[in-house]
Scaffold this active site. Structure first.
Site, PDB file in Angstrom:
ATOM      1  N   ARG A  63      14.360  -1.843 -10.315  1.00  0.00           N
ATOM      2  CA  ARG A  63      12.931  -2.065 -10.599  1.00  0.00           C
ATOM      3  C   ARG A  63      12.628  -3.562 -10.663  1.00  0.00           C
ATOM      4  NH1 ARG A  63      10.498  -1.760 -15.514  1.00  0.00           N
ATOM      5  NH2 ARG A  63      12.108  -0.394 -16.381  1.00  0.00           N
ATOM      6  N   TYR A 116     -11.043   2.129   1.874  1.00  0.00           N
ATOM      7  CA  TYR A 116     -10.304   3.385   1.722  1.00  0.00           C
ATOM      8  C   TYR A 116     -10.785   4.086   0.441  1.00  0.00           C
ATOM      9  CZ  TYR A 116      -6.418   6.512   0.717  1.00  0.00           C
ATOM     10  OH  TYR A 116      -5.674   7.613   0.401  1.00  0.00           O
ATOM     11  N   ASP A 188      -7.190  -6.322   2.486  1.00  0.00           N
ATOM     12  CA  ASP A 188      -6.332  -5.221   2.916  1.00  0.00           C
ATOM     13  C   ASP A 188      -6.258  -5.279   4.443  1.00  0.00           C
ATOM     14  OD1 ASP A 188      -5.362  -2.734   3.798  1.00  0.00           O
ATOM     15  OD2 ASP A 188      -6.083  -1.704   2.015  1.00  0.00           O
ATOM     16  N   LYS A 213       1.673   2.849   7.043  1.00  0.00           N
ATOM     17  CA  LYS A 213       0.973   2.921   8.316  1.00  0.00           C
ATOM     18  C   LYS A 213       1.743   2.142   9.403  1.00  0.00           C
ATOM     19  CE  LYS A 213      -1.658   5.330   5.784  1.00  0.00           C
ATOM     20  NZ  LYS A 213      -2.409   4.772   4.714  1.00  0.00           N
TER      21      LYS A 213
HETATM   22  N1  LCS Z   1      -5.420   0.790   2.272  1.00  0.00           N
HETATM   23  C1  LCS Z   1      -5.877   1.403   3.382  1.00  0.00           C
HETATM   24  C2  LCS Z   1      -6.753   0.653   4.335  1.00  0.00           C
HETATM   25  C3  LCS Z   1      -5.531   2.737   3.640  1.00  0.00           C
HETATM   26  O1  LCS Z   1      -5.993   3.316   4.744  1.00  0.00           O
HETATM   27  C4  LCS Z   1      -4.721   3.420   2.710  1.00  0.00           C
HETATM   28  C5  LCS Z   1      -4.332   4.850   2.913  1.00  0.00           C
HETATM   29  C6  LCS Z   1      -4.274   2.738   1.557  1.00  0.00           C
HETATM   30  C7  LCS Z   1      -4.638   1.423   1.380  1.00  0.00           C
HETATM   31  C8  LCS Z   1      -3.390   3.404   0.539  1.00  0.00           C
HETATM   32  O2  LCS Z   1      -2.107   3.483   1.052  1.00  0.00           O
HETATM   33  P1  LCS Z   1      -1.010   4.588   0.584  1.00  0.00           P
HETATM   34  O3  LCS Z   1      -0.966   4.530  -0.910  1.00  0.00           O
HETATM   35  O4  LCS Z   1      -1.499   5.916   1.083  1.00  0.00           O
HETATM   36  O5  LCS Z   1       0.244   4.104   1.224  1.00  0.00           O
HETATM   37  N2  LCS Z   1      -5.099   5.517   3.865  1.00  0.00           N
HETATM   38  C9  LCS Z   1      -5.076   6.793   4.159  1.00  0.00           C
HETATM   39  C10 LCS Z   1      -5.960   7.414   5.052  1.00  0.00           C
HETATM   40  O6  LCS Z   1      -6.881   6.837   5.634  1.00  0.00           O
HETATM   41  N3  LCS Z   1      -5.684   8.703   5.139  1.00  0.00           N
HETATM   42  O7  LCS Z   1      -4.615   9.037   4.361  1.00  0.00           O
HETATM   43  C11 LCS Z   1      -4.170   7.837   3.640  1.00  0.00           C
END
Ligand code: LCS
Length: 398
Positions: A63, A116, A188, A213
């Site tokens: 951690r 998001y 972001d 992603k």
């Molecule tokens: N930032 C963006 C621009 C995202 O599209 C997402 C997730 C996150 C942060 C959060 O990331 P995670 O915790 O899921 O790794 N976007 C998603 C979407 O558009 N559909 O499912 C997840």
């Protein structure tokens, strides 16, 4: 190493199944080894005491830090052109660690109105409970950020391109206003990836990714990261260690494996998305296509200036509205109906009934999401196969 004094052969099987020999310190593997361990053997009590005082010791407790994760953090910091990276358990862990680590009760945030869904929810609900207020402004208008600044404003927060409407924020302009008004600029960069855009070079203070992603790219990891200067990283490392959102070493290892092909994947995502976006424009069921690489995008000129490629994300609107949206996403055969994005497989979703379902009609309207909007994460397949599949699904709408 402390391990050398152990005589493995004379111990019982119950002991020998537990204590393994140390990996040879004289081999130099080309692929980063996976340190799938929660803790590290140390020579003496004084060493533990010293590690406990350090920021990011790499051989104390995972951690705090871990050698596999450290390699990933060095790679991602380098890709974004920042001094330090912290890898986290998810994109949302990166978002929340950044916001909780840098904001205090009484602070105010100016955020883009298209983000998001979970980020919007955390900013507007969770932070409000902590006494932190947020104003959402038009992300395409830098002056809107300037106008929203109050005495207690501490941060600007944007996504560009935005999820799911592919709007762009002029990063150089917004980061300059942040700087002039004494605010931090947090960006972001998930949709663009560092292959297509590097916000720190345009004046951002912190860059966030959902590593889930494009950076991992293979639809098999949940992870996040933030990249910033050394001082901010130290502050946010303390926050990450307290909140507990460190990435798992195996997830970090998978991201290291995925990121090796980032450049070839992104080039293919960029090429495929442009081909698909151009093709979609000619289908009668499609009323509008939003892709920053199309000359018809309202911010095409900014895209050319700010991005070196336009990514794999496309949004398009169906003339038939909400019902057509549901029907289309249920009619594709190759293109997969699923949330998430940025992997090698093409995914489709209908924000109004899926990812943005928690938003009220009023919130949807403010985020600029028409009911017939479709989001496509274009993968690396043959573009002709993708176009043929979308075509047969679109033809069913008439
Ligand atoms: N930032 C963006 C621009 C995202 O599209 C997402 C997730 C996150 C942060 C959060 O990331 P995670 O915790 O899921 O790794 N976007 C998603 C979407 O558009 N559909 O499912 C997840």
């Amino acid at each position: 190493m402390p391990d050398a004094k152990h005589d493995h052969g004379s111990r019982s099987i119950a002991t020998r199944t537990v204590h393994h020999p140390v990996a040879s310190p004289t081999s130099y593997p080309v692929a980063t080894p996976l340190y799938q361990t929660s803790t590290f053997r140390v020579a003496d009590a004084a060493t533990i005491a010293r590690y406990a005082e350090q920021t990011q010791p790499q051989a104390y407790y995972t951690r705090w830090g871990n050698p596999t994760i450290e390699v990933l953090e060095k790679v991602l910091a380098d890709l974004e052109g920042g001094q330090k990276c912290l890898a986290l358990a998810s994109g949302m862990a990166a978002v929340t660690t950044t916001l909780l680590g840098l904001l205090r009760p009484g602070d105010h945030v100016v955020a883009g109105s298209s983000l998001y869904t979970a980020t919007t929810e955390f900013l507007s609900s969770d932070l409000a409970e902590l006494g932190i207020s947020v104003d959402f402004v038009d992300p395409t208008d830098p002056e809107a950020f300037a106008r929203a600044v109050r005495k207690n404003t501490r941060m600007f927060y944007v996504e560009t391109p935005t999820n799911p409407t592919l709007q762009l924020t002029d990063l150089a302009a917004v980061c300059r206003i942040a700087d002039e008004t004494g605010n931090l600029a947090v960006v972001d960069n998930t949709f663009a990836s560092p292959y297509n855009q590097t916000p720190l070079a345009l004046g951002a203070d912190v860059v966030i990714h959902s590593v889930t992603k494009y950076l991992s790219g293979h639809t098999d990891v949940i992870g996040g990261c933030l990249v910033t200067d050394a001082e901010t990283a130290e502050q946010l490392w303390h926050q990450r260690t307290m909140l507990g959102g460190c990435i798992d070493p195996f997830a970090a290892w998978l991201v290291l494996r995925g990121v090796k092909t980032l450049a070839v994947r992104m080039q293919r995502h960029n090429d495929n998305a442009l081909a698909v976006a151009e093709a979609l424009r000619s289908h009668p069921a499609v009323s509008r296509v939003l892709y920053p690489g199309l000359a018809s995008h309202p911010q095409y000129e900014l895209a050319q200036r700010q991005m070196s490629g336009f990514g794999g994300m496309i949004a398009f609107e169906l003339a038939g509205g909400r019902a057509a949206g549901v029907k289309l996403v249920e009619s594709t055969r190759l293109v997969v109906l699923a949330v998430s994005l940025g992997g090698v497989e093409t995914l489709i979703e209908h924000p109004a009934s899926m990812s943005h379902a928690p938003l009220s009609d009023e919130q949807l309207r403010r985020a600029g999401i028409p009911p017939g909007l479709i989001r496509l994460s274009v993968g690396i397949e043959d573009p002709d196969d993708l176009i043929a599949d979308l075509w047969q699904a679109l033809d069913r709408l008439s």
